[in-house]
Every structure is written in C-alpha cells, then in structure tokens.
Design an enzyme around this catalytic site. Structure first.
Site, PDB file in Angstrom:
ATOM      1  N   CYS A 226       0.797  -1.224   0.000  1.00 17.82           N
ATOM      2  CA  CYS A 226       0.000   0.000   0.000  1.00 17.82           C
ATOM      3  C   CYS A 226       0.832   1.278   0.000  1.00 17.82           C
ATOM      4  O   CYS A 226       0.286   2.359  -0.196  1.00 17.82           O
ATOM      5  CB  CYS A 226      -0.927   0.004   1.219  1.00 17.82           C
ATOM      6  SG  CYS A 226      -2.085  -1.381   1.247  1.00 17.82           S
ATOM      7  N   HIS A 305      12.701   1.148   4.644  1.00 24.07           N
ATOM      8  CA  HIS A 305      12.488  -0.272   4.336  1.00 24.07           C
ATOM      9  C   HIS A 305      13.019  -1.103   5.497  1.00 24.07           C
ATOM     10  O   HIS A 305      14.202  -1.042   5.821  1.00 24.07           O
ATOM     11  CB  HIS A 305      13.224  -0.633   3.044  1.00 24.07           C
ATOM     12  CG  HIS A 305      12.667  -1.844   2.345  1.00 24.07           C
ATOM     13  ND1 HIS A 305      12.445  -3.039   3.001  1.00 24.07           N
ATOM     14  CD2 HIS A 305      12.268  -2.041   1.065  1.00 24.07           C
ATOM     15  CE1 HIS A 305      11.945  -3.910   2.147  1.00 24.07           C
ATOM     16  NE2 HIS A 305      11.829  -3.334   0.970  1.00 24.07           N
ATOM     17  N   HIS A 389      -1.663  19.669   6.867  1.00 20.64           N
ATOM     18  CA  HIS A 389      -2.616  18.597   6.574  1.00 20.64           C
ATOM     19  C   HIS A 389      -1.897  17.251   6.587  1.00 20.64           C
ATOM     20  O   HIS A 389      -0.725  17.154   6.229  1.00 20.64           O
ATOM     21  CB  HIS A 389      -3.282  18.814   5.212  1.00 20.64           C
ATOM     22  CG  HIS A 389      -3.909  20.163   5.048  1.00 20.64           C
ATOM     23  ND1 HIS A 389      -5.104  20.506   5.640  1.00 20.64           N
ATOM     24  CD2 HIS A 389      -3.485  21.273   4.380  1.00 20.64           C
ATOM     25  CE1 HIS A 389      -5.403  21.760   5.332  1.00 20.64           C
ATOM     26  NE2 HIS A 389      -4.430  22.244   4.577  1.00 20.64           N
ATOM     27  N   HIS A 393      -2.456   6.837   5.242  1.00 17.86           N
ATOM     28  CA  HIS A 393      -3.055   5.736   4.491  1.00 17.86           C
ATOM     29  C   HIS A 393      -4.204   5.096   5.266  1.00 17.86           C
ATOM     30  O   HIS A 393      -4.051   4.688   6.423  1.00 17.86           O
ATOM     31  CB  HIS A 393      -1.988   4.684   4.175  1.00 17.86           C
ATOM     32  CG  HIS A 393      -2.541   3.372   3.744  1.00 17.86           C
ATOM     33  ND1 HIS A 393      -3.408   3.244   2.683  1.00 17.86           N
ATOM     34  CD2 HIS A 393      -2.367   2.113   4.234  1.00 17.86           C
ATOM     35  CE1 HIS A 393      -3.743   1.974   2.540  1.00 17.86           C
ATOM     36  NE2 HIS A 393      -3.121   1.272   3.470  1.00 17.86           N
ATOM     37  N   HIS A 422     -14.157   5.289   5.470  1.00 23.25           N
ATOM     38  CA  HIS A 422     -15.610   5.095   5.564  1.00 23.25           C
ATOM     39  C   HIS A 422     -16.261   5.062   4.190  1.00 23.25           C
ATOM     40  O   HIS A 422     -17.073   4.183   3.891  1.00 23.25           O
ATOM     41  CB  HIS A 422     -16.219   6.223   6.406  1.00 23.25           C
ATOM     42  CG  HIS A 422     -17.703   6.154   6.512  1.00 23.25           C
ATOM     43  ND1 HIS A 422     -18.549   6.741   5.601  1.00 23.25           N
ATOM     44  CD2 HIS A 422     -18.504   5.546   7.420  1.00 23.25           C
ATOM     45  CE1 HIS A 422     -19.798   6.512   5.945  1.00 23.25           C
ATOM     46  NE2 HIS A 422     -19.796   5.788   7.049  1.00 23.25           N
ATOM     47  N   ASN A 426     -10.401   0.542   2.131  1.00 23.56           N
ATOM     48  CA  ASN A 426      -8.966   0.555   1.889  1.00 23.56           C
ATOM     49  C   ASN A 426      -8.732   0.326   0.401  1.00 23.56           C
ATOM     50  O   ASN A 426      -8.841  -0.796  -0.087  1.00 23.56           O
ATOM     51  CB  ASN A 426      -8.293  -0.541   2.726  1.00 23.56           C
ATOM     52  CG  ASN A 426      -6.785  -0.570   2.552  1.00 23.56           C
ATOM     53  OD1 ASN A 426      -6.229   0.098   1.681  1.00 23.56           O
ATOM     54  ND2 ASN A 426      -6.110  -1.355   3.383  1.00 23.56           N
TER      55      ASN A 426
END
Length: 510
Positions: A226, A305, A389, A393, A422, A426
């Site tokens: 993701c 990573h 802001h 994710h 919502h 995802n």
C-alpha cells in the site's frame, strides 16, 4: 497494509514515541542544523567581503579591469554551476480518483445476503468477516468488483483485467480531460499494483490504450504493498530530474477480483473485509510553464524499508493455506511493526521539515536527560508545526487511531483518513489521493500549506511524501467527493455510522 483491530497484548500497539525516540534523531537534527548554519555563515562572509570591497576599494577596482573581469567571471561561473546542479522542481499539475459505478456498492446487509448464498464460507467464517467489517470503520457505500457481485463469485483473469482497466482508464480519462494534456506528451509512466501483474504489464495496457509514444519510459511496480504510491511518485520525481521539460504520469491501484480469499484462515480473511475497488492517476511535470496551473510542488520523498528484519518481512505475506487457497496473511504484530517503521521514517523526515526551534527544544531536553538523568519525558517533535494537513493511508481504523495518539494529532488532522476509509474502504496505495481530494473538497487547502502523505506497505515499508500548495486549491471537476462532501464528516463511535441521506449541503469552507 491493512488492519481491522488492535490485537490483544503489547505487540498490538504502536510503540510510545515519547519513550522510543533514539539519539539518531538528535544526530540527524544536528547535522542538518549545522549544514544550514554553515551556509548562513558563508553567505554572511561573502556579503561582508563584498560590502568592504565596495566601500573601501571601489576607486581602485574601477581602474583595475582585470580584477573586475575576474570577479564577474567567478560570479557567472558560480551562478551557472548552482543553476545546473540544483534539483529541478517537480510540480503536481492535477490528479484524478476513480469512482466506480453505483451498482458496484456493497453495503453490509447485501454482503450478509451474499455470504449466505456464496456457499464459500461456513457460518463461523462468514460471521467473523462481518464482525471485522462492523468494527473496521467502513461505511455502506464502498465498492466491490463485478466478480464479487455474482453468486457464486466468479473471479477470472478476464474479469480481473476488466476491473483494472475500468479503474485505470477511468482515472486517466478524467486526468487528461481536466488537464487538457495530450497523452503523447507523456514522457514517463509509472504504474503500481501489488497483487495483479499480468503479461503484458499494466503499464503496457496504458501505452496501448492511449497510444503513448515509443520513447516513453514506462515502469510497472508490483508486490510493494500500500505504500507503493509514494514510491511511484519518488521514482517519477527522480526521472524528472534527468529528463527535461516532460510530463510524468503515476497510476496507483490494486486488484480485488483475483485476490479474494476463499478459505477459512482468519489472518487471511481480514483483507476481504477491508480492501475495496479504487485507483488514482497523477500528472507530474518539471516544466516551468506548468507552475502557474499546478496545485502542488513536491518537497520531499522519504523511504524506509525494514525488510532486513524477518518479522517485518513476513508481517504481510502472500501464501497458500492448508487447502491451497491463496491469500494475504496479516500478522498480529502488524501494528507494532508499522510503529517501528514510522519511527525510523520520521527520524529521517523530522530534520528536513521541522522548524529549527522545534529541533533545538528536542535536543536540549535530550541532552538534559542524558547529563542530569532528568526523569521527564523527552520532547516529542510537534509535526503540526511542520504540516498543515495529514494524509495517513486508510489501511484500517486501528492504525489511524494509533497514529493519532502517538503523533498527538487532533481529530481534524485524521478526518480525511477516517472519512476515506468510511466512504471508499482501503483502496491500497491510492487512498492517500482520495484523502487529499477530501481536504480540497472541504476548501481547506491554502497557498503555502504543507501536506504529509504517509503510507505503510508490505516488505515492510513506511514512506512519506511532502507537498506544498502553490495556490488556494479547489477540487477538480468530477472529483470523488463531488456528490457527497456535504454529508461528511460523519460521527464515529464503535462503528462509523452511515452519512445521513437527508443531510443538507454545508458550506465547503472549514
């Protein structure tokens, strides 16, 4: 990365950053601070020498043609070297998020009916998935692919291609329409999709559909989870440093059709509950002429990573269960591993973005603690002073909750993430773009505002992108929130309630 709930025990929580910030952060902060101080001292020294020369030796220099020419040549050479070696600015001209057709929505009641008819899951397995969905933060308007609306489900390569084409081409059509850019002008194409990598590649699908030029630099990123959307932006930004006056397109998506898990292992069922159809296309440019119409400028991309650690490497792992069903297994340690990756990421990011005063305060408290065994908590940098802001994710409610707590964010700071989870579920690497679109739709983005996009992914990775708004940003036509922003934010409790259908539109300025 996805997580429906915090597993029991300490391993299910993010590390408390107030007790886990290492000396490495101070070392990095000092290094960047010293570099800036040296630059300021050098500028001050040059200015002082110039003023002295002009004030005391101007008459001599006026008659010394050689000295004048040498000084002029040095200035020209220095300016040329600076202009040639400084990074080219990378502008985000616009982006588009795909909104599937209404008939692909899958509310909870419909899902209950389908589970009873599918014949794929036994009663306990179906009940487990429904409970996870109820607690996950997903609403009633998320989208499932066409194959999952059939009874029984009929996943196939053909339908997987169809899903991906609808998402990618839908986002790209909107992007090219909104920007009036000819696809043949695109010089760089980067596509990321973790679990669906057919032959020809997804990037080849786009080249074929839009008849991109034969010299386009195309890349297809697979298996990176993701957080791959941020990686794709970083790769495109690096390529724009090499290739002059060109456009780069980044497409981020995930395929649900071929990755629906039909077994009974709970750690592999969670992905069924959270992942939904979605995707985004982003247009980047290094052309100075595009600055006037661009929305944002790319400031930083920071990659972390943790794949060298075995637990981190296997915490999101595609495999077969005992019955041969393929799925993605999510470890109980996922949230804690995400916390460790986050800590490492902000250790690098902090010195790049935090005000000097914030770094000095942290350093002073850390030194006091080391020298005098001060038992007070070390100062945790306030990232709200660096960013206006936050686009976290939308992997799951638990992760958003923990980041809100550990970074000491306000409810409004995580509102875009909660509402994206919502409304759309995802959507993997594209979720950060739905979140940015939410902030724009609310009318909150002002010139000079900084945005932090942060995403987690398999491997295990935590990646950040920092953008700065070049103007007061308004939502682009046909945005993902265009028909529903007046119903958000919704009130949240144990399970986020559906937005009120009878709600009246509200002003978008907040």
């Amino acid at each position: 990365m996805a997580q429906a709930r915090s597993p029991a025990g300490p391993s299910g929580q993010l590390p408390d950053l107030s007790h886990s910030v290492k000396l490495e952060y101070a070392r990095l902060g000092c290094r960047y601070l010293i570099n800036h101080i040296l630059a300021l001292l050098l500028i001050s020294l040059v200015a002082a020498v110039a003023i002295e020369a002009l004030s005391t030796q101007w008459l001599d220099l006026a008659y010394d043609l050689v000295s004048v020419l040498v000084v002029f040549a040095v200035v020209v050479l220095g300016s040329t070297v600076y202009l040639m070696t400084r990074p080219r600015p990378v502008y985000l001209v616009d982006y588009a998020c795909h909104v599937p057709p209404h008939e692909l929505q899958i509310p909870l009641q419909l899902l209950k009916e389908r589970y009873r008819k599918f014949g794929t899951f036994d009663e306990l397995t179906a009940e487990f998935q429904l409970k996870v969905i109820e607690r996950s933060g997903l609403g009633e308007e998320t989208y499932a692919p066409e194959a999952m609306h059939s009874v029984p489900p009929r996943p196939s390569m053909a339908l997987a291609r169809e899903e991906t084409e609808q998402v990618m081409f839908g986002a790209l059509d909107a992007l090219f329409e909104n920007t009036a850019v000819n696809p043949k002008d695109v010089g760089v194409l980067v596509v990321n999709c973790s679990l669906f990598n057919p032959v020809p590649s997804l990037s080849a699908m786009i080249v074929n559909r839009y008849k991109l030029r034969s010299t386009v630099r195309s890349f297809n990123l697979g298996g990176m989870g993701c957080s791959a959307g941020v990686l794709a932006v970083g790769l495109a930004g690096d390529l724009l440093q090499v290739h002059q006056a060109t456009y780069a397109v980044v497409v981020s998506t995930e395929n649900i059709t071929q990755n629906w898990y039909a077994g009974s292992r709970k750690s592999m069922l969670i992905a069924n509950c959270l992942f939904r159809v979605g995707g985004a296309a982003v247009l980047l440019s290094n052309r100075l002429a595009d600055r006037r119409r661009a929305k944002y400028r790319l400031v930083h991309v920071v990659r972390t990573h943790r794949g060298a650690d075995d637990k981190a490497y296997r915490c999101v792992y595609q495999e077969q269960d005992d019955d041969g069903n393929v799925g993605v297994s999510l470890s109980r340690d996922l949230t804690a591993i995400a916390g460790g990756a986050l800590k490492a990421n902000i250790t690098t990011l902090g010195p790049l973005v935090l005000p000097v005063s914030e770094q000095l305060l942290f350093l002073a408290k850390l030194v006091a603690k080391k020298l005098w065994s001060d038992k007070t908590k070390p100062h945790i940098p306030d990232f709200k002073r660096a960013f206006d802001h936050f686009c976290i994710h939308a992997g799951g409610r638990a992760v958003i909750d923990e980041l809100e707590k550990n970074l000491e964010l306000r409810p409004v700071d995580v509102e875009a993430s909660r509402m994206t989870l919502h409304r759309f579920g995802n959507t993997s690497s594209s979720s950060i773009w739905y979140e940015l679109a939410y902030i724009e739709a609310k009318g909150r983005m002002r010139k000079g505002h900084r945005v932090w996009q942060i995403a987690f992914g398999s491997g295990f990775k935590c990646n950040s992108a920092v953008w700065q708004a070049l103007r007061n940003v308004k939502p682009s036509p046909h945005g993902p929130w265009e028909d529903c922003i007046h119903r958000y934010p919704v009130q949240t409790c144990h399970r986020i309630a559906s937005p009120r259908q009878d709600a009246q539109p509200q002003p978008q300025q907040h």
